[in-house]
Each structure stands twice: as C-alpha cells, then as structure tokens.
Design a protein around this motif. Structure first.
Motif: not given
Ligand SMILES: [Mg+2]
Ligand SMILES: Nc1ncnc2c1ncn2[C@@H]1O[C@H](COP(=O)(O)OP(=O)(O)O)[C@@H](O)[C@H]1O
Length: 362
Positions: A42-44, A157-160
């Motif tokens: 997901k983050s990548t 947004f990354d797991e904010p």
């Molecule tokens: Mg991640």
C-alpha cells in the motif's frame, strides 16, 4: 484538483518484486482507499504516486500529464503520514505556513492560506500554541493543514490515524470525511483498517501481495466479494467460512450439506455457473446474516461457547459437532443464549455465498 492514473506500475526492491503491474484510474475528486494486510504494498504504491518511490516499470499520470520522471515537489500532490513530524519550537501558525514561506510565497498570501486552512480544520483558536500543547488529534489536524495550505492537486494519506487512540480515530475519520466533502479534492488514503476503508471510500482498492485483488464501492465489496480474501478482509467481525459439500444445484441456488454442523442442507446463492454436485466448497456467511431459527427455519445447530454482550449487539462464538469448527453469530440487542447451550440458528435467505477450494467465488 486532478485525476490520477497508474499504468502498468511494478516495483522491485533488489530482487524482490513488491508491486505487480498495477493499473488504476482515480477520478477527479474521488476518495480512493488502498486497503490490505501489512506488507502488501500500500505505502509503496502511494509513494510511487507521490514520487518518493520510483517505479521499476510503468507510468504515473497526474491531471493527464506523465509525471513519472518528476520530483515529488513538482507533482503538486501533498502527503500526510502517520507520524506528524511537526516542528516542536514553532507555533501551529508557523508550522502551517513554514513550507509556503520556504517556497518564497509573500507573507500576506501565506497568512491568508493559513487562516483559511485553520478555519476548515477548526484550528483558529490554537494558532498560537506549540505542538506539545496539543492533543494527538489536534497535531494530526495541523499535519493535514500543512497539506491543505499547499492547495495540492491530490492528497495522499498514509495511515494518518494509526497513532491515535480508538476514540480519536473515530473523530478524525469523520473530520477527514467532512474535509473531503468541503474541498472536493482527489484523495488517496492508505489503511489496514477495514472500518476506515468502508466509511471513507468512494472506492476501495483491496491489495494483496502487490496486486489488486478487487476494487469497488464499499457496499459492492461487502455484498459481492470475488474471493475469500476480500470476503474475509471486508466486514467486522469477519465473515464465517464453513466447509460443506454441494448436494444439489437449481439455477443460481445450490444446496449444501455442512460438514461440521447438524441441520438440513442450506441454500446458497451462486453468481456464475461454477460448482457441481459432490464438490467441496466453503460457504460464506456474515455474522449478522444469521437469524433466529423461528424466523427462517433451522439451518444449523451449534454449541455456544462464549457469548459477548455489547449492549446494542451480542456475539455468540459457537462450534460445530466436531467441537472445533468455529462460527460467529451476531444477534441484535441482548442475547438470551447461555454459554454451553446447544442452539438452532437460521440464515437470512439469499445471504449465504460460496467459494470453491481455490477461494474463488462460485
Ligand atoms: Mg504502509
Ligand atoms: N525501501 C525498501 N527496501 C526494501 N524493501 C522494501 C522497502 N520498502 C518496502 N519494502 C517491502 O515492500 C513490501 C511492501 O511494503 P509496504 O508498501 O510498506 O507495505 P504496506 O504499506 O502495505 O504495509 C514489504 O515486503 C516491504 O518489506
């Protein structure tokens, strides 16, 4: 604001390929949530959109322009991370305006944008405070404010909300939903929390091991998962998967004899033409789709092991005749079932679905 397109995106770290040929179209103003277990990419994928990560293959388009070779700062997107990384010695106002001042924006223009962002995020009263004088939720609002003042084409947004306690998460989730309504901005939001995904998304993209498993509206994924992975990931408590054998097929309805539960054959809907009499399958039933046997007749009998009363709903954790096959049953309101009791359970008509032994929806 802009639409985002990913074309054939792959990403490897050394010899390990973590993103596999992902195509994705995100509409202007759409709220898309990437969801999936930890480590699925997901983050990548998000960092590839922002430019923090360079894809091994494929293109990123923002507002119709190929930005694959652009630096993050040239893409006009703003990222909000789990850790808010505010400058501790600066006030909220200075934190909000810092990036713009560094970029050489005139003072009164900075001030205008900061005032406006503070109003949207209800930070106006807090502008003179330092981060240490703020709660976790307020700090995260400042971090979001730093993105807003940039007036980006898209928010990433990354797991904010991962660092916030449960109650604040719910509050902030609602804040982010309101923010999306107010700004009408394109938003891509990464989370491993399926409740956040369900409540925030216009569209959920379920990722698994660097591939898109399924995408669709939250309710679409909830009602019509393509496979066991998506069915098990979306919905809480999790969907029950109960082994059985097909005993008859009539059009889109199949009769299934459950292996570990006594009771008549149950009726399961199938989508396509898969499955044959005698096939072993997995029946998917959500906890809330069990019903009182007096309502729809007995579908199965089970032994209640633990009953959890949450006030508004109750969960009965039961087992089949092998004392091992588990099933979770949700009841409205207070449960009158005692731990250890044998129970007879019905199933809402049309609610049970089926998966073959490869986990694919029948
Ligand atoms: Mg991640
Ligand atoms: N800089 C990196 N170097 C090597 N491997 C990485 C790097 N960043 C991420 N990975 C690996 O890529 C996979 C996907 O990671 P990530 O996108 O962070 O997953 P998620 O955000 O879904 O938890 C994981 O296996 C992770 O270990």
């Amino acid at each position: 604001m802009a639409e985002l397109k990913l074309r054939g995106i792959s990403k490897s770290f050394g010899a390990v390929k973590v993103i596999h040929d992902v195509d994705l179209d995100i509409g202007d103003g759409e709220f898309v949530v990437f969801v999936g277990p930890s480590g699925c990419g997901k983050s990548t994928l998000l960092r590839t959109i922002s430019g923090l990560e360079e894809p091994s293959a494929g293109q990123v388009l923002i507002g119709g322009e190929d930005v694959t070779d652009f630096d993050p700062s040239e893409r006009g997107v703003a990222m909000v991370f789990q850790s808010y990384a505010l400058y501790p010695h600066m006030t909220v106002e200075e934190n909000l305006g810092f990036g713009l001042r560094m970029g050489g924006m005139p003072k009164d223009q900075v001030s205008e944008r900061v005032t406006s962002a503070a109003r949207v995020l209800e930070l106006t009263e807090l502008l003179k405070r330092k981060p240490r004088q703020l709660s976790g939720g307020q700090r995260q609002r400042v971090a979001i404010g730093r993105a807003i003042v940039r007036q980006p084409k898209a928010f990433l947004f990354d797991e904010p909300l991962s660092n916030l306690d449960a109650e604040l998460r719910v509050q902030m989730r609602i804040e982010i939903a309101k923010l999306h309504q107010q700004l009408g901005a394109t938003m891509v939001y990464v989370t491993h929390d399926q409740v956040e995904a369900m409540t925030l998304a216009d569209r959920i993209v379920v990722l698994r091991a660097g591939k898109v498993e399924q995408q669709g509206s939250p309710i679409d994924l909830y009602d019509n998962p393509d496979n066991i992975f998506v069915a098990g990931f979306i919905g809480s408590p999790r969907m029950n998967f109960i082994e059985g054998t097909i005993s008859a097929i009539e059009g889109q309805e199949i009769a299934v004899s459950l292996t570990a539960f006594d009771g008549p054959d149950i009726r399961v809907r199938r989508r396509g033409s898969g499955g044959a009499v005698g096939d072993r399958i997995s029946v998917g039933i959500r906890p809330e789709h069990f019903a009182d046997a007096s309502q729809y007749g007995i579908a199965l009998t089970a032994k209640a092991q633990v009953v959890e009363q949450l006030g508004g709903v109750s969960y009965v954790y039961a087992v089949g005749r092998d004392d091992a096959t588990k099933v979770t049953i949700q009841q409205k309101g207070h449960s009158r079932i005692d731990s250890g009791a044998m129970i007879e359970v019905g199933i809402e008509p049309g609610a049970a679905i089926a998966f073959d032994t490869d986990g694919l929806r029948l």
